[in-house]
Design a protein around this motif. Structure first.
Motif, PDB file in Angstrom:
ATOM      1  N   SER A 367       0.961  -1.152   0.870  1.00 30.20           N
ATOM      2  CA  SER A 367      -0.147  -0.055   0.382  1.00 30.20           C
ATOM      3  C   SER A 367       0.849   0.811  -0.339  1.00 30.20           C
ATOM      4  N   ARG A 368       2.538   1.260   0.058  1.00 30.64           N
ATOM      5  CA  ARG A 368       2.996   2.135   0.404  1.00 30.64           C
ATOM      6  C   ARG A 368       3.848   1.963  -1.360  1.00 30.64           C
ATOM      7  N   ASP A 433       0.761   6.731   0.663  1.00 33.16           N
ATOM      8  CA  ASP A 433       0.270   5.981   1.068  1.00 33.16           C
ATOM      9  C   ASP A 433      -1.463   5.734   0.589  1.00 33.16           C
TER      10      ASP A 433
END
Length: 557
Positions: A367-368, A433
């Protein structure tokens, strides 16, 4: 053990043993070999052991480093007898000069008692005839057929048709000259260095007793030949009160000399000097004219050989730069990341084959995503090498240093310890993010990225610390920005905003913001391409003056 033989322009020659170690050369007292030369940079060059020999590299000096008359651009292997020129200082690698040629000041010669003819006048003379003093025959008006000249020039021209390396060509030229104009000593000198000075290239000593003596040439004769582009004949040195008192004339018992410039029909690139001592008879005006014609042929051939070797070197360097560009391209992302709901695209345009701009997309977690853009001060190979090192360090550190401020501090110390004091890197790293829409970032002196909201409003992500490498042990601050649906983030290097048109106006931040607003509805890749097109249209130039890089991050609604 290898040794350097140093010949300063003003001081006495001396030698320096390398002893198998790395040595620096330059004007600063901190160098291993200090050169008392105003045209040398403080830290001018370095000689480093390599395998069984040595290589020399210029350290970004102002006037450059020359090996055998050619300015070096990278590491250059040294062979025995190679001539290094730093400023006005000549350095012979592993072999002393056997005969040294010196330009002696404080001497003059009487113009009225000698022959001085401009080179252009000799070259303009009809090739079919030549005046020979003392040999006029009835009905010839002082002219005799120039069969000898034509035959010699034809033979020399034929002998110089084929290309050969410059050092061999110079030897061949002097061989041809000494075969056709008897002399005891002759020297061919070329202009080299910054500032230019005459450097001996080939010396011919035909008389045994003269081999151990240096050749001293009157500075006034040299200046007359070069400044007036004239051929000079001193038929009887002993009759010239100023010259016959020279120590070199007394020791070698020189009684006749000639000096002609090497003129290639465009500029003077050097000169040829010859004298007689043991040979019976003096140089004649016929010798002077013949040497001038041969010198002109030689100068044109030397210039052609230089151009040919320059072309070969340029071709070799271009091949290496193409390879370097391909290697650097492999360091950049292979494509745009797939990171919904974000549409992301980046690209760069180097002003040379390789450049100092860098961008990257580094997955940190599912997710990053790490988004990086950076710019090394300067352009070209040196900037690209530092950027490659920075990229390697970044990829090694980012996995073990989750705090962006600490990461930037580590990279700063790496750049500071790996480069010269005048080199630095503007650097931006953001951690996107997608779960929260937040971008945590550190801006180390980079151009402030631009955020455009859905209504056309704009804000900039200002610096949070110094550029990497400017100072040691620097701390950085991490900030966070939230990217809302429909907003666009644009990261760029200074090559974008500092591009100028013919009126010297900069493209600038505001024009970039306006272009971004006009194209904001397009996909990220198309926005990127439209911004590049806008810069090129503004400058009306296909070749950028600096590296240019863009990264566009768009959050879809």
């Amino acid at each position: 053990m290898s040794e350097l033989f140093i010949h300063p322009k003003k001081d006495d020659p001396f030698s320096f043993e390398l002893q198998g170690r790395r040595i620096t050369l330059g004007r600063a007292s901190s160098n291993d070999l200090v050169l008392n030369d105003q045209f040398s940079s403080g830290c001018h060059a370095v000689i480093v052991p390599a395998g069984e020999g040595y290589v020399i590299q210029d350290l970004g000096s102002k006037n450059g480093t020359f090996v055998n008359g050619r300015r070096i651009t990278g590491e250059t292997a040294l062979a025995k007898g190679d001539e290094i020129l730093i400023g006005s200082t000549r350095i012979m690698f592993d072999r002393p000069d056997q005969t040294n040629v010196q330009i002696v000041e404080g001497t003059t010669f009487t113009h009225s008692s000698n022959t001085i003819i401009q080179v252009k006048d000799i070259l303009r003379k009809p090739p079919s005839a030549v005046i020979v003093k003392g040999r006029e025959e009835p009905g010839t008006d002082g002219f005799v057929p120039d069969q000898k000249f034509s035959g010699i020039l034809g033979e020399v021209s034929q002998a110089l048709i084929y290309h050969m390396p410059l050092d061999k060509l110079l030897d061949h030229i002097m061989d041809l000259i000494t075969q056709n104009i008897p002399m005891d000593r002759g020297v061919l000198m070329l202009k080299e260095g910054r500032p230019e000075q005459l450097v001996q290239k080939v010396v011919r000593i035909q008389s045994g007793p003269l081999r151990s003596q240096n050749i001293a040439v009157s500075g006034s004769i040299v200046r007359t030949a070069l400044e007036k582009n004239s051929a000079i004949l001193i038929s009887d040195i002993q009759s010239d009160e100023q010259l016959r008192g020279q120590l070199s004339v007394v020791q070698a018992q020189i009684h006749s000399a000639i000096c002609v410039p090497l003129w290639n029909n465009r500029e003077i690139i050097g000169l040829i000097y010859a004298d007689r001592a043991s040979l019976l008879g003096q140089f004649s005006e016929e010798d002077l004219r013949l040497l001038t014609l041969l010198a002109n042929l030689a100068a044109v051939k030397i210039e052609n050989a230089r151009l040919f070797e320059d072309a070969l070197e340029k071709s070799r360097m271009e091949r290496e730069l193409v390879l370097a560009a391909q290697i650097q391209k492999n360091f950049l992302p292979k494509g745009d990341p797939d990171f919904p709901p974000y549409d992301i695209s980046g690209g760069t345009r180097a002003c040379q084959y390789v450049g100092g701009d860098y961008y990257d997309f580094i997955p940190i977690s599912p997710s990053r995503l790490g988004i990086v853009i950076a710019d090394v001060s300067g352009v070209g190979v040196s900037a690209s090498l530092l950027m490659a090192s920075l990229r390697a360090s970044l990829h090694a550190e980012i996995a073990v240093t989750p705090d962006l401020a600490d990461l930037a501090a580590r990279l700063n110390d790496f750049v500071h310890g790996s480069s010269d004091s005048h080199i630095f890197v503007s650097f931006f790293i953001g951690r996107l993010d997608r779960d929260t829409g937040d971008i945590a970032y550190v801006n180390a002196g980079h151009n402030p990225p631009l955020v455009l909201d859905a209504k056309g409003g704009r804000r900039f992500l200002e610096s949070t610390g110094f550029c990497l490498g400017m100072f040691p042990a620097v701390t950085y601050e991490t900030k966070t920005v939230h990217l809302k649906p429909g907003e666009v983030l644009c990261l760029y290097t200074d090559g974008i905003v500092e591009s100028r048109n013919k009126a010297k106006d900069e493209f600038g931040d505001q024009r970039l913001a306006s272009e971004l607003k006009a194209e904001a509805s397009l996909p990220a890749r198309e926005i990127r391409d439209k911004l590049f097109d806008g810069v090129f249209a503004f400058t009306a130039c296909k070749e950028p003056g600096d590296d240019m890089t863009l990264v566009v991050v768009k959050r879809n609604a």
